[in-house]
Design an enzyme around this catalytic site. Sequence first.
Site, short mmCIF file in Angstrom:
data_model
loop_
_atom_site.label_atom_id
_atom_site.label_comp_id
_atom_site.label_asym_id
_atom_site.label_seq_id
_atom_site.Cartn_x
_atom_site.Cartn_y
_atom_site.Cartn_z
CE LYS A 157 27.03 -26.60 0.83
NZ LYS A 157 26.49 -27.58 0.23
C1 LIG Z 1 24.50 -31.32 -3.88
C2 LIG Z 1 26.00 -31.68 -3.02
N1 LIG Z 1 26.89 -32.48 -3.64
C3 LIG Z 1 28.09 -32.90 -3.09
C4 LIG Z 1 28.06 -32.42 -1.57
C5 LIG Z 1 29.40 -32.92 -0.80
O1 LIG Z 1 30.26 -31.84 -0.69
P1 LIG Z 1 31.31 -31.62 0.64
O2 LIG Z 1 31.92 -32.85 0.77
O3 LIG Z 1 32.01 -30.32 0.28
O4 LIG Z 1 30.19 -31.43 1.82
C6 LIG Z 1 27.16 -31.42 -0.87
C7 LIG Z 1 27.51 -30.77 0.33
O5 LIG Z 1 27.83 -29.96 0.47
C8 LIG Z 1 26.07 -31.10 -1.76
O6 LIG Z 1 25.13 -30.36 -1.30
#
Ligand SMILES: Cc1ncc(COP(=O)(O)O)c(C=O)c1O
Length: 310
Positions: A157
């Site tokens: 991330k």
């Molecule tokens: C690109 C992306 N995909 C998926 C997610 C979903 O991840 P999470 O459920 O850990 O928030 C996020 C958010 O964090 C994201 O930015």
Amino acid sequence: MNTADLIWLNGEFVAWEDAKVHVLTHAMHYGTGVFEGIRAYETERGTAIFRHQDHLNRLEASAKLYYMDLPFSKEQLREVTHELIVRNGFKSCYIRPLVWRGYGPMGLNPLENPVEAMIAVWEWAPYLGEEGKRNGVRARVSSYRRISSDSLIPHSKASGQYLNSVLAKIESIKAGYQEAILLDDKGHVCEGSGENVFVIKDGVVYTPPQTAGILDGINRKSCIQIARDLGYELVERDLARAELALADEVFLTGTAAELTPLCEIDDIAIGEGVPGPVTRAVQELFDDALHGRAAQYSEWLDLVPVPSQT
Ligand SMILES: Cc1ncc(COP(=O)(O)O)c(C=O)c1O
């Protein structure tokens, strides 16, 4: 945006307006940061952070993939997050930790730049709106493909990688939609600009696998478990673009958006064009889990200790 009194910056609690960095901060130029999006909810047992340890583990993993060590231990970050929520007087909030390469030598090699950290908290409504959670949102398939592991690291991330999501989001908003769905480099359904995606067809729940370039969402993991616990068959497999439009139901999951149904994709109604029964069932139990109303998922909650008055 809603603000708060204090931000935690490199070990100190500072006033919101004083949380500043140098303009030559490496991450500002080259995107060399990693972050998390986390939420804390008000529950009967007090404020609780949803799957806090999982988010801290992912922060550490994201940093490792970009050759950074966290400058504070995960336990330190956990404790200062508790303190930050209490000192800002929030019962529920969004939590944004960021770890980045700071001010130091310019140029692409970041290895001599200090690794810095901050945590901010603020009150933030569901990202795609309460109305979107209730009735669903309209999305289009983006002309931008999701970053692939040929050139970046979908599992991390990382700040710079979000230019991909930003372009997809701008494109969808300018075209009059609320969200974008990105395909992966092979043309399979990948995810939303900030959410994972689930498709329901004939009672079976499908979601793209880890190898489709997704971010390994923590709410994705939770909804996979919840769907299975509710007795649905859940299959992780590649999905063709047309399967979105031909699905009975589609929903998105993410910390910011929580669980938000899609009612239309590319101007085609999904199912009846309103959130369907499987989406509703998973959404309800997921909401219970977030708000501490589901005893079977209580281990997902990190309770924020209330300081004693003495
Ligand atoms: C690109 C992306 N995909 C998926 C997610 C979903 O991840 P999470 O459920 O850990 O928030 C996020 C958010 O964090 C994201 O930015």
